[in-house]
Design a protein around this motif. Structure first.
Motif, PDB file in Angstrom:
ATOM      1  N   HIS A 108       0.837  -1.194   0.000  1.00 10.45           N
ATOM      2  CA  HIS A 108       0.000   0.000   0.000  1.00 10.45           C
ATOM      3  C   HIS A 108       0.873   1.245   0.000  1.00 10.45           C
ATOM      4  CE1 HIS A 108      -4.248   1.173   0.575  1.00 10.45           C
ATOM      5  NE2 HIS A 108      -3.614   2.311   0.484  1.00 10.45           N
ATOM      6  N   ALA A 109       0.704   2.081  -0.998  1.00 10.60           N
ATOM      7  CA  ALA A 109       1.493   3.316  -1.041  1.00 10.60           C
ATOM      8  C   ALA A 109       0.764   4.391  -0.261  1.00 10.60           C
ATOM      9  CB  ALA A 109       1.679   3.756  -2.476  1.00 10.60           C
ATOM     10  N   ASN A 110       1.519   5.345   0.271  1.00 12.61           N
ATOM     11  CA  ASN A 110       0.929   6.530   0.904  1.00 12.61           C
ATOM     12  C   ASN A 110      -0.082   6.216   1.981  1.00 12.61           C
ATOM     13  OD1 ASN A 110       2.339   8.187  -0.867  1.00 12.61           O
ATOM     14  ND2 ASN A 110       0.844   7.729  -2.445  1.00 12.61           N
ATOM     15  N   MET A 111       0.347   5.444   2.972  1.00 21.48           N
ATOM     16  CA  MET A 111      -0.517   5.211   4.121  1.00 21.48           C
ATOM     17  C   MET A 111      -0.721   6.557   4.806  1.00 21.48           C
ATOM     18  SD  MET A 111      -1.321   1.998   4.582  1.00 21.48           S
ATOM     19  CE  MET A 111      -1.567   1.537   6.287  1.00 21.48           C
ATOM     20  N   ASP A 112       0.309   7.386   4.719  1.00 19.74           N
ATOM     21  CA  ASP A 112       0.227   8.701   5.336  1.00 19.74           C
ATOM     22  C   ASP A 112       0.584   9.719   4.258  1.00 19.74           C
ATOM     23  OD1 ASP A 112       0.696  11.064   6.561  1.00 19.74           O
ATOM     24  OD2 ASP A 112       2.022  10.279   8.112  1.00 19.74           O
ATOM     25  N   PRO A 113      -0.404  10.509   3.776  1.00 26.36           N
ATOM     26  CA  PRO A 113      -0.178  11.406   2.645  1.00 26.36           C
ATOM     27  C   PRO A 113       0.938  12.428   2.877  1.00 26.36           C
ATOM     28  CG  PRO A 113      -2.497  11.355   3.268  1.00 26.36           C
ATOM     29  CD  PRO A 113      -1.763  10.568   4.293  1.00 26.36           C
ATOM     30  N   ASN A 114       1.269  12.720   4.170  1.00 23.40           N
ATOM     31  CA  ASN A 114       2.321  13.713   4.412  1.00 23.40           C
ATOM     32  C   ASN A 114       3.706  13.147   4.167  1.00 23.40           C
ATOM     33  OD1 ASN A 114       0.237  15.308   5.236  1.00 23.40           O
ATOM     34  ND2 ASN A 114       0.435  14.676   7.380  1.00 23.40           N
ATOM     35  N   LYS A 130       5.312  17.947 -15.202  1.00 27.04           N
ATOM     36  CA  LYS A 130       5.262  16.993 -14.093  1.00 27.04           C
ATOM     37  C   LYS A 130       5.528  15.556 -14.564  1.00 27.04           C
ATOM     38  CE  LYS A 130       3.977  19.879 -10.819  1.00 27.04           C
ATOM     39  NZ  LYS A 130       2.600  20.307 -10.610  1.00 27.04           N
ATOM     40  N   ALA A 131       6.278  15.405 -15.635  1.00 21.85           N
ATOM     41  CA  ALA A 131       6.487  14.060 -16.193  1.00 21.85           C
ATOM     42  C   ALA A 131       7.108  13.120 -15.165  1.00 21.85           C
ATOM     43  CB  ALA A 131       7.363  14.133 -17.424  1.00 21.85           C
ATOM     44  N   LYS A 132       8.073  13.667 -14.403  1.00 20.19           N
ATOM     45  CA  LYS A 132       8.784  12.817 -13.456  1.00 20.19           C
ATOM     46  C   LYS A 132       7.824  12.282 -12.384  1.00 20.19           C
ATOM     47  CE  LYS A 132      12.694  13.097 -10.427  1.00 20.19           C
ATOM     48  NZ  LYS A 132      13.384  14.087  -9.632  1.00 20.19           N
ATOM     49  N   GLN A 133       6.983  13.208 -11.862  1.00 19.20           N
ATOM     50  CA  GLN A 133       6.016  12.794 -10.819  1.00 19.20           C
ATOM     51  C   GLN A 133       5.073  11.727 -11.358  1.00 19.20           C
ATOM     52  OE1 GLN A 133       7.104  15.844 -11.223  1.00 19.20           O
ATOM     53  NE2 GLN A 133       6.496  17.241  -9.593  1.00 19.20           N
ATOM     54  N   LEU A 134       4.647  11.917 -12.630  1.00 20.30           N
ATOM     55  CA  LEU A 134       3.690  10.980 -13.215  1.00 20.30           C
ATOM     56  C   LEU A 134       4.291   9.575 -13.272  1.00 20.30           C
ATOM     57  CD1 LEU A 134       0.907  10.668 -14.737  1.00 20.30           C
ATOM     58  CD2 LEU A 134       2.244  10.741 -16.811  1.00 20.30           C
ATOM     59  N   PHE A 135       5.538   9.476 -13.770  1.00 22.40           N
ATOM     60  CA  PHE A 135       6.114   8.145 -13.909  1.00 22.40           C
ATOM     61  C   PHE A 135       6.393   7.517 -12.551  1.00 22.40           C
ATOM     62  CE2 PHE A 135       7.128   9.765 -18.247  1.00 22.40           C
ATOM     63  CZ  PHE A 135       6.224   8.909 -18.876  1.00 22.40           C
ATOM     64  N   LYS A 136       6.805   8.344 -11.602  1.00 22.80           N
ATOM     65  CA  LYS A 136       7.056   7.805 -10.271  1.00 22.80           C
ATOM     66  C   LYS A 136       5.746   7.288  -9.669  1.00 22.80           C
ATOM     67  CE  LYS A 136       8.621   8.809  -5.699  1.00 22.80           C
ATOM     68  NZ  LYS A 136       8.904   9.749  -4.653  1.00 22.80           N
ATOM     69  N   GLY A 137       4.692   8.099  -9.820  1.00 27.36           N
ATOM     70  CA  GLY A 137       3.380   7.725  -9.279  1.00 27.36           C
ATOM     71  C   GLY A 137       2.871   6.440  -9.894  1.00 27.36           C
ATOM     72  N   LEU A 138       2.946   6.365 -11.236  1.00 28.64           N
ATOM     73  CA  LEU A 138       2.477   5.161 -11.925  1.00 28.64           C
ATOM     74  C   LEU A 138       3.249   3.939 -11.443  1.00 28.64           C
ATOM     75  CD1 LEU A 138       1.945   6.196 -15.646  1.00 28.64           C
ATOM     76  CD2 LEU A 138       0.237   5.305 -14.079  1.00 28.64           C
ATOM     77  N   ASP A 139       4.561   4.130 -11.349  1.00 34.04           N
ATOM     78  CA  ASP A 139       5.429   3.048 -10.949  1.00 34.04           C
ATOM     79  C   ASP A 139       5.016   2.486  -9.594  1.00 34.04           C
ATOM     80  OD1 ASP A 139       7.723   1.745 -11.988  1.00 34.04           O
ATOM     81  OD2 ASP A 139       8.773   2.427 -10.189  1.00 34.04           O
ATOM     82  N   ARG A 154      -5.659   9.301  -7.342  1.00 34.95           N
ATOM     83  CA  ARG A 154      -4.501   9.192  -6.453  1.00 34.95           C
ATOM     84  C   ARG A 154      -3.261   9.848  -7.052  1.00 34.95           C
ATOM     85  NH1 ARG A 154      -4.031   3.429  -3.794  1.00 34.95           N
ATOM     86  NH2 ARG A 154      -2.241   4.514  -2.894  1.00 34.95           N
ATOM     87  N   LEU A 155      -3.116   9.805  -8.387  1.00 36.65           N
ATOM     88  CA  LEU A 155      -1.959  10.476  -9.006  1.00 36.65           C
ATOM     89  C   LEU A 155      -2.022  11.970  -8.690  1.00 36.65           C
ATOM     90  CD1 LEU A 155      -1.672   8.803 -12.516  1.00 36.65           C
ATOM     91  CD2 LEU A 155       0.068   8.801 -10.720  1.00 36.65           C
ATOM     92  N   GLU A 156      -3.235  12.522  -8.816  1.00 37.12           N
ATOM     93  CA  GLU A 156      -3.372  13.953  -8.602  1.00 37.12           C
ATOM     94  C   GLU A 156      -3.180  14.326  -7.135  1.00 37.12           C
ATOM     95  OE1 GLU A 156      -6.633  17.438  -9.449  1.00 37.12           O
ATOM     96  OE2 GLU A 156      -6.642  15.646 -10.684  1.00 37.12           O
ATOM     97  N   HIS A 157      -3.801  13.540  -6.217  1.00 35.37           N
ATOM     98  CA  HIS A 157      -3.772  13.932  -4.817  1.00 35.37           C
ATOM     99  C   HIS A 157      -2.534  13.491  -4.069  1.00 35.37           C
ATOM    100  CE1 HIS A 157      -7.943  14.655  -5.840  1.00 35.37           C
ATOM    101  NE2 HIS A 157      -7.958  15.499  -4.830  1.00 35.37           N
ATOM    102  N   GLU A 158      -1.888  12.416  -4.542  1.00 34.10           N
ATOM    103  CA  GLU A 158      -0.741  11.931  -3.782  1.00 34.10           C
ATOM    104  C   GLU A 158       0.583  12.241  -4.467  1.00 34.10           C
ATOM    105  OE1 GLU A 158      -1.485   7.790  -3.030  1.00 34.10           O
ATOM    106  OE2 GLU A 158      -3.433   8.207  -2.120  1.00 34.10           O
TER     107      GLU A 158
END
Length: 528
Positions: free
Chosen positions: A301-307, A405-414, A449-453
């Motif tokens: 589970h990713a981002n148990m804690d959004p901070n 935000k390409a980097k964030q997108l790929f990291k998030g997807l990953d 989740r990509l947008e919010h996390e």
């Protein structure tokens, strides 16, 4: 307390059902008995602003559905109970299938008005295949619904189970008077006003007594006596051995929302449900009583804690004792890792634990070492099997909606893909990313989740793919395989593990491909 005693007092089970049958509500009420929470927040009620303790993602609160499997534990009558509350929505069935690899028994919740729904059929089939012991809980008895005998017939026919009632309703809906507990031979009267607390039962060793008529009325008493007689003649007596082998399924009736019939279920459950069971690995059968540690990751589970962008890998302990700060072997990577803050989940609190036993679920903070299905041992080369990736049924191209935000997108997807929310494929021909999911609702969850996390926006583009097939050539150097790759070039992609995948546009095209290239095998799960 000795190691064996600790194993024997563990009960690890999953709750499965169709959406809205009341799984999450039942989980809440069970926690209430364990004293883990003081008041239970009804999942849908708007009066109580407190959401259900087991749904923590924003999207779950908005929709009133459980998206991720949550893990909760509590102590009741000196037994340590671990609950895995699974999503009922069919778009998240894959998460539920994986969770079933980590439980020793299952409670199936059925809505009295709707009866058995198709989603329940699929999940119960998986339990039957694995011979997991099942208890059936028929919920919402305070509403109008189907007749109790008809429901039990439906459960037997549609789910292929052999049932025996251990409690039985007195009336239903407006006439609902209470429940007769066949297992303990006593009556529990329903008042309907104590949703948040726990009610007492009246004991009746003999149901022929006139006292019964006074309490529930002559007509209801007469009906109850007749029904109990029918039950005695028609249904087999409860036999614990048969239940443990998965051949007999006890049935309970109640209303989870009104906290009624839940205690009967729980009291009987801790008596009869199995303690942690042995598990088959590819190499050998691992017994839960072995002293050396083995365990496997069944969920991430990713981002148990959004901070803090943290990930937690959920590990089911199969044997041995898991200790904090002790190095264990990560079998797939072949390296030792140690964990300074393993978490256990007690109701809504996460606690750092020093030691955990077989049957427990431990959350390990993860920086990207784990994938679903990974095994941890004290050095032995073991792999637990049976945690597949299913072939997705919905496919879309993912486009980056914000070029900065390409980097964030790929990291998030990953990271989301590691969690097993969906699968990512990269087309060989142009490197475009394609996301495949089992259910369409997951695209929304990913986007949200990509947008919010991860602070990244993506847009989707439709892609007509019927199924993804994992490709396995008999001889990778053969002319036939080269030809296959040349002809199907536009439809080939690689998954996250670098395996070759053929994105077929129709069932017909899969059939034709198999005829034309017989030595190239196509699989619908990644675990071949």
């Amino acid at each position: 307390m000795s190691f064996l005693k600790e194993i024997q007092r563990r009960r690890t089970f999953g709750i499965i059902s169709h959406p809205d049958a009341g799984k999450t509500t039942l989980t809440e009420k069970l926690l209430l008995f364990g004293g883990a929470i003081q008041e239970a927040g009804a999942v849908k009620s708007n009066k109580i602003k407190k959401g259900a303790t087991s749904d923590f993602m924003e999207i779950e609160r908005q929709r009133g559905i459980s998206v991720a499997t949550s893990v909760l534990a509590f102590i009741y009558k000196d037994k340590k109970i671990n609950i895995l509350d699974t999503p009922g929505h069919k778009d998240f069935a894959e998460d539920t299938f994986r969770t079933l690899t980590a439980v020793d028994s299952v409670i199936v919740v059925i809505d009295v008005a709707k009866g058995v729904e198709e989603q329940t059929e699929k999940l119960v089939e998986v339990c039957r295949m694995r011979k997991i012991p099942i208890i059936v809980f028929i919920n919402k008895m305070d509403r109008e619904g189907k007749d109790a005998f008809d429901l039990m017939d439906e459960v037997e026919q549609k789910l292929g189970l052999t049932v025996t009632p251990l409690s039985f309703p007195i009336g239903m809906g407006y006439d609902f008077k209470g429940i007769y507990n066949i297992y303990e031979k006593k009556i529990n009267l329903y008042s309907g006003d104590n949703k948040q607390t726990v009610s007492k039962g009246v004991e009746f060793t003999d149901i022929t007594t006139p006292e019964l008529d006074k309490i529930i009325g002559a007509k209801a008493a007469e009906t109850l006596r007749e029904e109990l007689e029918i039950i005695h003649e028609v249904y087999p007596d409860f036999d614990k051995e048969e239940y443990l082998k998965g051949n007999l399924q006890p049935v309970f009736f109640g209303s989870a929302l009104n906290n009624f019939g839940v205690k009967e279920l729980l009291d009987c459950f801790i008596e009869i449900a199995p303690s942690p069971q042995p598990k088959m690995s590819e190499e050998r059968l691992v017994d839960s009583k072995e002293e050396t540690l083995t365990g496997f990751v069944f969920k991430i589970h990713a981002n148990m804690d959004p901070n803090h962008r943290n990930r937690i890998a959920f590990v089911k302990i199969v044997s041995g004792m898991f200790k904090r700060n002790v190095p264990y072997l990560h079998v797939r990577q072949g390296k030792k890792l140690k964990f300074s803050s393993p978490n256990a989940f007690f109701a809504e609190k996460k606690e750092i634990v020093d030691e955990s036993y077989p049957g427990d679920i431990v959350g390990l903070p993860d920086t990207g070492h784990f994938k679903i299905g990974d095994t941890l041992t004290e050095g032995e080369q073991l792999n637990f099997k049976g945690i597949p990736s299913f072939s997705p049924e919905h496919f879309r191209y993912v486009n980056n909606a914000d070029p900065l935000k390409a980097k964030q997108l790929f990291k998030g997807l990953d990271q989301l893909m590691d969690e097993g929310v969906a699968q990512l494929f990269t087309l060989d021909i142009n490197g475009r990313k394609v996301v495949g999911t089992v259910g369409a609702l997951q695209f929304e969850v990913i986007q949200y989740r990509l947008e919010h996390e991860y602070n990244a926006k993506c847009s989707y583009e439709n892609l007509s793919v019927h199924k993804a097939c994992w490709v396995q050539p008999e001889n990778p150097k053969s002319e036939e395989f080269k030809e296959f790759k040349r002809v199907k070039q536009r439809y080939l992609a690689t998954d996250k593990q670098g395996q070759l995948v053929f994105l077929a546009d129709s069932a017909f095209s899969i059939q034709m491909t198999q005829q034309k290239y017989p030595t190239v095998k196509l699989h619908f799960t990644s675990e071949f």
